[in-house]
Design an enzyme around this catalytic site. Structure first.
Site, PDB file in Angstrom:
ATOM      1  N   GLU A  77      -3.436   2.780  -7.792  1.00 20.85           N
ATOM      2  CA  GLU A  77      -4.045   4.089  -6.724  1.00 20.85           C
ATOM      3  C   GLU A  77      -3.011   5.223  -6.850  1.00 20.85           C
ATOM      4  O   GLU A  77      -2.013   5.355  -6.386  1.00 20.85           O
ATOM      5  CB  GLU A  77      -3.973   3.748  -5.271  1.00 20.85           C
ATOM      6  CG  GLU A  77      -5.267   2.829  -4.876  1.00 20.85           C
ATOM      7  CD  GLU A  77      -5.147   2.770  -3.514  1.00 20.85           C
ATOM      8  OE1 GLU A  77      -6.410   2.706  -2.919  1.00 20.85           O
ATOM      9  OE2 GLU A  77      -4.244   2.093  -2.882  1.00 20.85           O
TER      10      GLU A  77
ATOM     11  N   HIS B 198       0.928  -1.477  -0.053  1.00 19.41           N
ATOM     12  CA  HIS B 198       0.146   0.033  -0.090  1.00 19.41           C
ATOM     13  C   HIS B 198       0.761   1.250  -0.158  1.00 19.41           C
ATOM     14  O   HIS B 198       1.979   1.237   0.564  1.00 19.41           O
ATOM     15  CB  HIS B 198      -0.881  -0.020   1.133  1.00 19.41           C
ATOM     16  CG  HIS B 198      -2.077   1.029   1.205  1.00 19.41           C
ATOM     17  ND1 HIS B 198      -1.849   2.197   1.654  1.00 19.41           N
ATOM     18  CD2 HIS B 198      -3.290   0.914   0.701  1.00 19.41           C
ATOM     19  CE1 HIS B 198      -2.864   3.231   1.509  1.00 19.41           C
ATOM     20  NE2 HIS B 198      -3.676   2.263   0.872  1.00 19.41           N
TER      21      HIS B 198
END
Length: 221
Positions: A140, A92
């Protein structure tokens, strides 16, 4: 998991801890049961085992480490599996890893029969991650994370191009998109662009009514 997947990351938000976390998980379970859309959650680590036992929804860890044994404070993949999780986020943007670490974590996930959701920030990294054959690549753009500006509206090309790049490497790897996802329209646009679902956080976890947001997210699927 069936497609599309809506995966809610609780991060380390206060709103995603304790009783509030349970309310979000309960809402996700209810909306998933009623809509038939798969809703997964990535709660904080202390909640993994109880949530896996209590809720009939897919539970993911927010991170795993490709280690076991004398490594205090690490999160081995086998521990996540033993807790009852179906998978884990890897790399992430708030917990970045090297390419070698990403590969090792994907392999650890496979060895322990866990799905892997490798987060990326652009088309090139998405293609590189796909070479490790994770379950999902979740692209993302970091500048849009938590911004309230949906990637599906602000940068649809990164979704379309990431899907193409990933599928060129492996047709088996699924693609999620994230950053600013907040409505059913965002989810539908992402799916129409070829994504297999979305990864999101604050729009659900920080919402005054998480159930209402979740209902909106699945409303156009």
């Amino acid at each position: 998991m069936s497609s599309p997947l809506i995966l809610v990351n609780f991060k380390s938000y206060r709103e995603g801890a304790g009783n509030a976390a349970g309310q979000i998980a309960s809402a996700a379970e209810l909306v998933m049961q009623e809509s038939g859309v798969t809703i997964g959650i990535a709660p904080q680590f202390v909640e993994l085992h109880p949530f896996c036992k209590h809720y009939e929804i897919p539970v993911y860890a927010q991170h795993i480490d490709a280690v076991e044994g004398a490594f205090t404070g690490r999160i081995p993949a086998f521990t996540v599996r033993a807790a009852g999780c179906v998978g884990s986020l890897i790399n992430h943007s708030e917990r970045r890893l090297t390419i070698a670490e990403i590969e090792a974590c994907v392999e650890a996930a496979k060895f322990n029969h866990l799905e892997s959701v490798v987060c990326t920030n652009n088309v090139g990294v998405s293609a590189a991650a796909a070479a490790f054959s994770p379950t999902y690549v979740a692209v993302e753009p970091p500048e849009l994370i938590g911004s309230g500006i949906s990637v599906a509206k602000a940068d649809p090309d990164i979704i379309r191009n990431s899907v193409a790049a990933v599928k060129k490497i492996s047709s088996d790897v699924k693609v999620l998109c994230g950053a600013g996802i907040q409505s059913g329209e965002c989810v539908k646009t992402a799916v129409d662009l070829g994504a297999d679902g979305v990864l999101l956080a604050s729009s659900v976890v920080k919402a005054k009514d998480p159930e209402a947001v979740l209902r909106d997210l699945v409303s156009l699927l």
